[in-house]
Design a protein around this motif. Structure first.
Motif, PDB file in Angstrom:
ATOM      1  N   CYS A  47       0.840  -1.198   0.000  1.00  0.00           N
ATOM      2  CA  CYS A  47       0.000   0.000   0.000  1.00  0.00           C
ATOM      3  C   CYS A  47       0.876   1.249   0.000  1.00  0.00           C
ATOM      4  N   ASP A  74      -6.108  10.209   3.151  1.00  0.00           N
ATOM      5  CA  ASP A  74      -5.296   8.986   3.023  1.00  0.00           C
ATOM      6  C   ASP A  74      -3.839   9.398   2.825  1.00  0.00           C
ATOM      7  N   GLU A 126      -9.126   6.542  -6.601  1.00  0.00           N
ATOM      8  CA  GLU A 126      -8.590   7.216  -5.427  1.00  0.00           C
ATOM      9  C   GLU A 126      -7.283   7.847  -5.844  1.00  0.00           C
ATOM     10  N   GLU A 129      -4.081   5.692   8.235  1.00  0.00           N
ATOM     11  CA  GLU A 129      -3.566   5.576   6.865  1.00  0.00           C
ATOM     12  C   GLU A 129      -2.161   6.182   6.824  1.00  0.00           C
ATOM     13  N   TRP A 130      -1.898   7.118   5.908  1.00  0.00           N
ATOM     14  CA  TRP A 130      -0.538   7.634   5.751  1.00  0.00           C
ATOM     15  C   TRP A 130      -0.119   8.534   6.906  1.00  0.00           C
ATOM     16  N   GLU A 181      -0.031   0.076   6.716  1.00  0.00           N
ATOM     17  CA  GLU A 181      -0.297   1.041   5.652  1.00  0.00           C
ATOM     18  C   GLU A 181       1.017   1.513   5.037  1.00  0.00           C
TER      19      GLU A 181
HETATM   20 CA    CA Z   1      -4.164   4.098   1.528  1.00  0.00          CA
END
Ligand code: CA
Ligand code: FEO
Ligand code: CA
Length: 710
Positions: free
Chosen positions: A246, A584, A654, A477-478, A352
């Motif tokens: 990811c 994200d 996305e 997430e990030w 992630e």
């Molecule tokens: Ca992501």
């Protein structure tokens, strides 16, 4: 609502940038320079010599705040990338781009084979980073390393009208091999020509693929453990493949970190699942793509995806196969003969990404990671070894970067985060000696008594974190780190399993509590860091380490929301010009001598293949920008006023993956799972009719060649 948020100003971490702070930043910058951080520092400064960066440098020198140089663009719902006036956007290395000279050029009716796919870019581009070969050319010629997170079978098998037996029956071996090869990571040299057009250097000796079948090494505490021994790796040292890569990270010594996220579903165990298989969600029926059903594989090539115990011992079957997944994986892009190493010390879960903290000579290195699932945790790994500037990257040179990687990433302490209600936070060490508040499931006093050694803790990272009282978050997430201040930003994308205050949490499989191994939070009530029930829109956190060991101070930086929502939901006061949901991708883009920078935010909200909320009905996924340096701490409403929409992606996509060239004249993003795009090399061209969709990198540049965003 904002009043509640403003109460967080007791953090006493003013962002009004007093002179002492600027001085600190300059000192820390100088330390980095003296420490020879190498690429990061060298390329950053190289950028200021270029005409396009003059404006930013001048602003910094005069003490002015950095400011965004574009107006917020309207939301968009088209089959095109939209950028501000004065910008252009180019499609680069879409899925199926040949990396070698013996590949086959893309055509809309190209039938992929295992061999063709192994020599071409994979599907669903995600995290990525850049590695210069020659620091002088770092903004126009470098190695691009990009993750291929997962696949779209309808696009992959479009010429044959879909996959064979996708839901039942045996999958054909070569279809499975092709799908496996469409996952993983690409390393590809790219170059900009005199007209500002970018292209891959086909056949460059650095170009290579890592797939979900490439042989790799296990490194760190889990290497050699009985828990990872299989028929193919009876000594528990190797595994085939990295999967569902990811987001990413990078190291000061010039390697790439690729992170394994939604891998549990490609495996299956039709028998009694182990605690870690339950905790991480391995299915008991067919795996995501039925890879385990293919026949005539070599050395358990396909049967390894079925983790049901079938042999007399673990060395005779693949019951442990998935225990070699769920890691941060280190790749040296400069050495095309190098192997990939799974750095197990950084924990095992749905990783992630992995973001390096501030780099200071003589101090341990920190790497921040998050587990992207509802009500899961945020982690930090701290190296045992202290940073030695002699280990800094020497771009383009061949030497053993993986040995340097081993020295920082195989030994150290993994911690999990507890976010306290008062804005403080604690990093809780996951070691055999760590005491369990309230005791383990059978009255054990320490994690060692429950899980044995560090390998046992790593295999069961989430259960160990449960026992220490970590805070369940809204899907981490990030992350990204401001290299000057060390501030860490992290997206919490959304959480439909966040319940109202004073509700009782529930646990996996109806377990009575967290103490049961294999059981995590199913639902969890709101807490200070995750304050909105049924959180459809997500938020961005910010925290800073304090002088006290393992103590940090945190705040919610920004709340996503539809413009039309009430103040309880729209806590940052977003308008039509900047409403967003499901943050994200993040990148802190440092500019200027005073340590300021742009925080770029990407979203994964999406109406077609994602959520159907008011933001998704107003705009496709997007890239937003804000300069956080001038903002008061803890004022999320002020943050919302400064946020601007920079770009919007095509329908159904996305937007993910982000960095810019060191001179900041080209911003790279990825468009993942578009519905009907790209129409051509021009990313902004609206598709007419229907194309076979391809994820791609998009390079955004100014028409005048100046720095992006300012
Ligand atoms: Ca992501
Ligand atoms: Fe692959 Fe959590 O995004
Ligand atoms: Ca548990």
């Amino acid at each position: 609502m904002s009043a509640e948020i403003e109460n967080h100003d007791n953090h006493n971490l003013s962002r009004n940038t007093p002179f002492s702070t600027i001085l600190d930043r300059r000192m820390s910058r100088r330390r980095v320079m003296q420490g020879g951080l190498g690429v990061a520092a060298a390329t950053l400064f190289a950028g200021f010599g270029l005409p396009g960066a003059v404006r930013a440098a001048t602003a910094a020198a005069s003490g002015q705040s950095l400011s965004l140089g574009f107006e917020s663009i309207p939301g968009s719902m088209t089959d095109a990338v939209v950028v501000p006036p004065g910008y252009r956007a180019q499609v680069l290395i879409p899925w199926g781009t040949p990396l070698t000279t013996d590949g086959t050029a893309w055509s809309p009716d190209l039938s992929l084979t295992p061999e063709l796919q192994a020599r071409a870019t994979g599907m669903h581009h995600d995290g990525m980073y850049h590695f210069p070969l020659d620091p002088e050319q770092a903004s126009s010629d470098f190695l691009l390393v990009v993750n291929h997170e997962y696949i779209d079978q309808s696009a992959l098998w479009a010429p044959s009208n879909g996959a064979t037996n996708p839901k039942q029956g045996a999958r054909p071996a070569d279809e499975v091999r092709t799908e496996i090869n469409a996952h993983g990571v690409s390393v590809v040299r790219i170059r900009r020509d005199a007209d500002g057009h970018w292209a891959p250097v086909t056949g460059d000796r650095h170009n290579r693929r890592f797939t979900s079948a490439t042989s790799m090494e296990l490194a760190g505490p889990v290497r050699g453990s009985e828990m990872v021994m299989t028929a193919w790796s009876p000594d528990g040292t190797r595994v085939r493949g990295t999967n569902n890569n990811c987001a990413c990270g990078h190291t000061p010594w010039g390697t790439y970190l690729t992170c394994e996220e939604n891998w549990p579903e490609v495996f299956t165990n039709s028998g009694e699942r182990t605690a870690d298989q339950k905790r991480l969600g391995m299915p008991t029926g067919r795996g995501r793509y039925g890879w385990e059903t293919a026949e005539q594989g070599q050395e358990g090539e396909f049967s390894r995806f079925d983790n049901t115990p079938r042999g007399a011992s673990a060395r005779e079957d693949y019951r442990n196969e998935a225990r070699a997944f769920g890691y941060v994986v280190e790749i040296d892009p400069y050495d095309s003969d190098s192997r990939a190493y799974k750095r197990t010390a950084l924990g095992r879960f749905r990783h992630e990404g992995c973001w390096p903290g501030r780099v200071v000579e003589g101090e341990p290195l920190a790497f921040y990671t998050g587990h992207d699932a509802r009500n899961e945790y945020i982690y930090k790994f701290v190296s045992k070894k202290r940073w030695d500037a002699r280990d800094a990257n020497r771009p383009g040179e061949h030497y053993d970067r993986q040995s340097i990687g081993a020295s920082y990433l195989d030994e150290g302490t993994l911690h999990v985060a507890r976010f306290n209600e008062d804005g403080s936070g604690d990093w809780l060490a996951l070691t055999p000696e760590s005491e369990i508040p309230g005791g383990g499931p059978n009255g054990e006093r320490t994690l060692g008594e429950v899980f044995g050694d560090q390998a046992g803790i790593i295999i069961n990272t989430c259960d160990a974190a449960d026992l220490l009282g970590a805070t369940p978050m809204d899907r981490p997430e990030w992350g990204t780190v401001d290299p000057g201040s060390g501030d860490v930003y992290m997206s919490l994308t959304n959480n439909s399993d966040r319940t109202a205050q004073d509700t009782e949490p529930t646990f996996t499989d109806g377990a009575a509590g967290l103490g049961a191994l294999g059981a995590g939070f199913d639902t969890a009530p709101v807490n200070a860091a995750n304050p909105r029930p049924d959180n459809n829109f997500g938020q961005v956190m910010r925290w800073r380490e304090t002088d006290r060991a393992n103590r940090f101070e945190w705040e919610v930086f920004l709340f996503g929301a539809p413009a039309g929502a009430g103040n309880e939901i729209n806590r940052s006061g977003l308008t039509e010009a900047n409403e967003f949901a499901s943050p994200d991708g993040l990148w802190f883009d440092e500019r200027g001598e005073n340590g300021e920078g742009i925080l770029w935010i990407e979203t994964d909200n999406g109406i077609d293949k994602g959520r159907d909320n008011a933001v998704a009905q107003a705009t496709n996924d997007q890239v937003l920008a804000i300069v956080p340096g001038a903002l008061a701490r803890g004022d999320t409403r002020q943050t919302g006023q400064q946020l601007r929409r920079f770009a919007v992606g095509p329908n159904a996509c996305e937007v993910t993956g982000i960095f810019a060239t060191p001179d900041r004249t080209a911003l790279f993003i990825n468009i993942q799972h578009p519905g009907n795009w790209p129409a051509s090399d021009d990313a902004t061209q609206v598709t007419k009719g229907q194309v076979r969709p391809r994820a791609a990198t998009v390079v955004i540049q100014k028409e005048d060649g100046g720095p992006v965003g300012v």
